[in-house]
Design a protein around this motif. Sequence first.
Motif, PDB file in Angstrom:
ATOM      1  N   ARG A  19      52.606  30.904  73.818  1.00 57.06           N
ATOM      2  CA  ARG A  19      51.543  31.037  74.825  1.00 57.06           C
ATOM      3  C   ARG A  19      50.359  31.816  74.261  1.00 57.06           C
ATOM      4  O   ARG A  19      49.200  31.521  74.582  1.00 57.06           O
ATOM      5  N   PHE A  20      50.632  32.810  73.416  1.00 54.11           N
ATOM      6  CA  PHE A  20      49.535  33.554  72.787  1.00 54.11           C
ATOM      7  C   PHE A  20      48.729  32.644  71.864  1.00 54.11           C
ATOM      8  O   PHE A  20      47.489  32.671  71.872  1.00 54.11           O
ATOM      9  N   VAL A  21      49.428  31.840  71.064  1.00 58.66           N
ATOM     10  CA  VAL A  21      48.740  30.914  70.157  1.00 58.66           C
ATOM     11  C   VAL A  21      47.896  29.923  70.955  1.00 58.66           C
ATOM     12  O   VAL A  21      46.738  29.643  70.614  1.00 58.66           O
ATOM     13  N   GLU A  22      48.453  29.399  72.026  1.00 56.33           N
ATOM     14  CA  GLU A  22      47.721  28.442  72.856  1.00 56.33           C
ATOM     15  C   GLU A  22      46.500  29.089  73.500  1.00 56.33           C
ATOM     16  O   GLU A  22      45.438  28.468  73.603  1.00 56.33           O
ATOM     17  N   PHE A  23      46.643  30.342  73.937  1.00 57.23           N
ATOM     18  CA  PHE A  23      45.512  31.064  74.516  1.00 57.23           C
ATOM     19  C   PHE A  23      44.416  31.243  73.474  1.00 57.23           C
ATOM     20  O   PHE A  23      43.235  30.987  73.738  1.00 57.23           O
TER      21      PHE A  23
END
Length: 199
Positions: free
Chosen positions: A86-90
């Motif tokens: 989710r951090f990478v996607e953000f």
Amino acid sequence: MAPHERREDLIRTALGVFALRPPGEVTPEDIAEAADVSRALVYRYFPNMARLRREALEQAMSELLERLVPPAGLPPREQLRGSLVRFVEFADSYSPAYVALLRGGSVIATEETEAEIDRVRTGVLELLLDRVGPRPPSPPVLMALRCWISVVETAVMLWLRERGRTAEELADWLLDQLVAMVLAAGAPEEGLSALTSRG
């Protein structure tokens, strides 16, 4: 539109623009055009771009912290892996802003924006401590965890440029780095068994 709704709409518009262009290159005219309002209206709510960038960042960081909280019931490795993805996607969704914030000397990298980034780092550290343990961690383990957070930030910045693997593959690699770093710092191996198991 009520004043609080208009303010929220302008912040949302700014975040949308920052997803496409580095925030330091965005002007009030750009925000006004994207929001389909006058330049004067933008200035009514935000006297300068620094204020708008700061408030947009505050909102984005709050949303990121909410996203990073993993669902209960998953094994620790899957919880951290999901948070990493989710951090990478953000970061991917705000790629120009992410790179600008972490790049030294950026016009938007101010003490206030650094404080917001530190708020996320502290939240991530708490998330890690809840899953890696023990509490309180030894000074070497605490340093390893903080260094690993920096590794994540830098690795994601490189990934945004190179795209050599999927977000999931990057998350698995970063988890392996986490285990290696805390073991090297003296964390007991048996306490990390839940992070080394891939199910």
